[in-house]
Write an enzyme that holds these catalytic residues in place. Structure first.
Site, PDB file in Angstrom:
ATOM      1  CB  SER A  64      -5.740   6.268  10.047  1.00 15.19           C
ATOM      2  OG  SER A  64      -4.583   6.645  10.762  1.00 15.19           O
ATOM      3  CE  LYS A 101      -1.884   4.613   8.869  1.00 13.87           C
ATOM      4  NZ  LYS A 101      -2.125   5.992   9.153  1.00 13.87           N
TER       5      LYS A 101
END
Length: 143
Positions: A64, A101
Site C-alpha cells: 500500500s 500510512k
C-alpha cells in the site's frame, strides 16, 4: 493494507552497522574514474538514528505504500519521539491493528492515506481508536 511484523528495539549499545566509506561519490550517470581503496568507516547509526531510546526498526508487509518507495519486505526506521504532522509516514494503530500510512489531517477529519492507487485511503471514523505509534524516518529498501 501494509502492516508491521513485530518491531525490533534498537538498543543504545547496539550497532546497526559500521561499513567502509568510498572516498569519492559514485556516478549514477556516466562512469567516472574509479579508485581502488576505501577511506575509513562510516557508522550508519550516526546517519540513520537520531534518538536511540525512541527508535525502532519495523519490517513492512504489503504494497500500500509503494508510491512512497516503501515496498514489501523493506525495513523502516521509526522514531516514536517525533511529533507526527500532516504528510508524515506513520505507524498507526487503528482499532488495535497496525498499519503504515501517510497521515493526512483534513478539515473533515483524519485520513490514513495509502500511497498506492490500488488501495483505498482509510478515513478514521470519529468513534475509532487511533494511536500514532511512531513516525518513519528512513526506509531501508531492498534491491
Amino acid at each position: 493494507m501494509g502492516v508491521i511484523v513485530g518491531p525490533r528495539v534498537v538498543d543504545a549499545g547496539f550497532s546497526l552497522m559500521s561499513v567502509l566509506l568510498a572516498p569519492i561519490p559514485v556516478a549514477a550517470g556516466y562512469p567516472s574514474p574509479a579508485q581502488d581503496y576505501f577511506d575509513g568507516r562510516i557508522d550508519l547509526n550516526e546517519h540513520l538514528i537520531k534518538d536511540v531510546t525512541s527508535t525502532f526498526v519495523v519490517r513492512v508487509t504489503g504494497e500500500s505504500m509503494e508510491g512512497s518507495g516503501i515496498s514489501d519486505g523493506d525495513e523502516l526506521i521509526v522514531n516514536r519521539a517525533l511529533e507526527p504532522k500532516d504528510g508524515s509516514v506513520v505507524v498507526a494503530v487503528l482499532d488495535g491493528e497496525l498499519t503504515i500510512k501517510r497521515l493526512r489531517v483534513t478539515p473533515s477529519g483524519v485520513v490514513l492515506q495509502a500511497d498506492n492507487p490500488k488501495y483505498p485511503d482509510i478515513r478514521v471514523p470519529a468513534m475509532s481508536e487511533l494511536t500514532i505509534w511512531g513516525v518513519a524516518t528512513t526506509c531501508l529498501h531492498h534491491i
